[in-house]
Design an enzyme around this catalytic site. Structure first.
Site, PDB file in Angstrom:
ATOM      1  N   HIS A 119      22.713  21.669  24.770  1.00 39.13           N
ATOM      2  CA  HIS A 119      22.733  22.007  23.345  1.00 39.13           C
ATOM      3  C   HIS A 119      21.624  22.996  23.001  1.00 39.13           C
ATOM      4  O   HIS A 119      21.837  23.949  22.245  1.00 39.13           O
ATOM      5  CB  HIS A 119      22.584  20.751  22.484  1.00 39.13           C
ATOM      6  CG  HIS A 119      23.634  19.722  22.735  1.00 39.13           C
ATOM      7  ND1 HIS A 119      23.520  18.421  22.283  1.00 39.13           N
ATOM      8  CD2 HIS A 119      24.817  19.791  23.398  1.00 39.13           C
ATOM      9  CE1 HIS A 119      24.588  17.737  22.653  1.00 39.13           C
ATOM     10  NE2 HIS A 119      25.385  18.542  23.336  1.00 39.13           N
ATOM     11  N   HIS A 163      32.703  20.904  19.790  1.00 38.15           N
ATOM     12  CA  HIS A 163      31.516  20.507  20.548  1.00 38.15           C
ATOM     13  C   HIS A 163      31.692  20.784  22.034  1.00 38.15           C
ATOM     14  O   HIS A 163      30.730  21.181  22.710  1.00 38.15           O
ATOM     15  CB  HIS A 163      31.184  19.029  20.339  1.00 38.15           C
ATOM     16  CG  HIS A 163      29.923  18.652  21.049  1.00 38.15           C
ATOM     17  ND1 HIS A 163      28.676  18.931  20.526  1.00 38.15           N
ATOM     18  CD2 HIS A 163      29.707  18.096  22.271  1.00 38.15           C
ATOM     19  CE1 HIS A 163      27.751  18.556  21.391  1.00 38.15           C
ATOM     20  NE2 HIS A 163      28.348  18.045  22.461  1.00 38.15           N
ATOM     21  N   ASP A 182      29.239  22.924  24.479  1.00 35.83           N
ATOM     22  CA  ASP A 182      28.757  22.536  25.807  1.00 35.83           C
ATOM     23  C   ASP A 182      29.032  23.632  26.834  1.00 35.83           C
ATOM     24  O   ASP A 182      28.181  23.929  27.686  1.00 35.83           O
ATOM     25  CB  ASP A 182      29.432  21.240  26.261  1.00 35.83           C
ATOM     26  CG  ASP A 182      28.840  19.996  25.624  1.00 35.83           C
ATOM     27  OD1 ASP A 182      27.730  20.075  25.056  1.00 35.83           O
ATOM     28  OD2 ASP A 182      29.490  18.938  25.698  1.00 35.83           O
ATOM     29  N   HIS A 219      31.091  19.194  32.213  1.00 38.27           N
ATOM     30  CA  HIS A 219      29.898  19.921  32.650  1.00 38.27           C
ATOM     31  C   HIS A 219      30.028  20.330  34.118  1.00 38.27           C
ATOM     32  O   HIS A 219      29.557  21.398  34.514  1.00 38.27           O
ATOM     33  CB  HIS A 219      28.649  19.063  32.446  1.00 38.27           C
ATOM     34  CG  HIS A 219      28.266  18.887  31.012  1.00 38.27           C
ATOM     35  ND1 HIS A 219      27.875  19.937  30.205  1.00 38.27           N
ATOM     36  CD2 HIS A 219      28.217  17.774  30.234  1.00 38.27           C
ATOM     37  CE1 HIS A 219      27.595  19.479  28.998  1.00 38.27           C
ATOM     38  NE2 HIS A 219      27.803  18.175  28.988  1.00 38.27           N
TER      39      HIS A 219
END
Length: 285
Positions: free
Chosen positions: A89, A243, A247, A270
Site C-alpha cells: 500500500h 483494492h 495491490d 501478490h
C-alpha cells in the site's frame, strides 16, 4: 496537491523526491506490532529503500523485486539480514505520487496498515509536497507481452501506447461476486488509493491461528460474510476490485519504473503480481 508542477507524476520526465519529512505510526496488519514510519527525501538515483531503525546496524532493504521473499497475504522484502512486510500500500502511494527516491525509516518488521488503503499515505505525501530532481526518469518500454498463469488466475502486461491497469475478481460471496475495473494513472489517486483491504469473516479465526492478521480490525479492513458486509458502508460499490488493483500497482512499483503497458489481472495474488514483475525485470537484462 503535490507541489511539483508539470506532467502527471507517474509520467514525469525527471525523478522526484519528497519536499520534506512525513511521519506515521500504527499497527501492522499481520504482526499486530505498533510501528513508527518516517519518509525522508533521498538523492536522485537512490530509489525507494527501507531502513530498519530497530535493528543493529540499521540495515537497508531496497524496495526492489529482487528483494521479494514471501507473498502470503502481503508482500515481504528481505535484504542484508532484515525484512519488512506488507509494503504494497505504501509503495503504491509512492508510485501514484511519482516519488522515485525516498528513504523509509521504520521501527519494526511491518509497515502500518493504517485504514487499510493507500489514502492516508498519499494524503501525508501531498501535505509535505513532492519536488523534481535533475536526474531523468528512465523511459522503460515493454519489449513483448508477458502473461503469468496459475489455474484460472492470470496477470498480463501488454505493450500499449499509454499505461492502464485493469483488474477482475470473482468471489463466491453475494456482496462481492464478479467485479472489474480499469483506470489510467491520472485516476489512481482518487479512484483507487482510497480502496481498503478486505477479508472474509469465516477465515478470521483460522488466519489468526496461523499467526496472521494479528492487527486486523473492523477499522482497518472490510469484512465480508455470507450474509453481506460486516462493517459497511463501502467507499465504492466495487471497492474490493479497486483494492486488488491497488495491490497490483504497489507490487509493480518494485520495478522502480514499471514499463508503459496495459496491465490486466484476473483473480490474481501478490504471488502472481510479483512473478509478473520478475518476468518484466528479466526483459531488461
Amino acid at each position: 496537491m503535490i507541489a511539483a508542477s508539470g506532467p502527471t507524476p507517474l509520467v514525469a520526465t525527471t525523478q522526484r523526491t519528497l519536499a520534506g519529512t512525513a511521519q506515521w505510526s500504527g499497527v501492522g496488519l499481520h504482526s499486530g506490532q505498533w510501528v513508527a514510519l518516517t519518509l525522508q527525501p533521498a538523492a536522485a538515483n537512490t530509489g525507494r529503500q527501507f531502513v530498519r531503525l530497530d535493528l543493529e546496524g540499521q540495515p537497508v532493504i531496497p524496495a526492489r523485486i529482487e528483494a521479494v521473499k514471501s507473498t502470503q497475504l502481503a508482500t515481504e522484502l528481505v535484504a542484508n539480514g532484515a525484512s519488512v512486510r506488507t509494503v504494497e500500500h505504501l509503495l503504491a502511494a509512492l508510485a501514484i505520487a511519482g516519488i522515485d527516491n525516498v528513504t523509509i525509516q521504520i521501527t519494526g518488521p511491518e509497515v502500518p496498515v493504517l485504514d487499510g488503503s493507500a489514502q492516508p499515505w498519499l494524503e501525508g505525501i501531498q501535505r509535505v509536497g513532492v519536488v523534481p530532481q535533475e536526474a531523468p526518469r528512465p523511459a522503460v518500454i515493454l519489449k513483448e507481452p508477458v502473461t503469468i498463469y496459475e489455474g484460472e488466475a492470470f496477470v498480463s502486461a501488454i505493450p500499449a501506447p499509454e499505461l492502464r491497469l485493469t483488474y477482475g475478481i470473482d468471489f463466491p460471496y453475494r456482496a462481492i461476486g464478479r467485479q472489474w475495473c480499469s483506470f489510467t494513472p491520472s485516476e489512481l489517486a482518487t479512484e483507487v488509493a482510497p480502496a481498503r483491504t478486505f477479508g472474509f469473516a469465516e477465515q478470521v479465526d483460522y488466519l489468526r491461528s496461523q499467526g496472521l492478521i494479528q492487527g486486523g480490525s473492523l477499522e482497518n479492513a472490510l469484512v465480508c460474510s455470507a450474509s453481506g458486509w460486516v462493517n459497511p458502508p463501502l467507499r465504492f460499490a466495487d471497492e474490493p476490485v479497486r483494492h486488488k488493483l491497488l495491490d497490483l500497482w504497489g507490487d509493480l512499483a518494485l520495478l522502480g519504473t514499471p514499463p508503459i503497458a496495459h496491465y490486466v489481472a484476473y483473480r490474481a495474488s501478490h504471488h502472481l503480481h510479483t512473478q509478473l514483475a520478475r518476468a518484466i525485470a528479466q526483459q531488461r537484462v
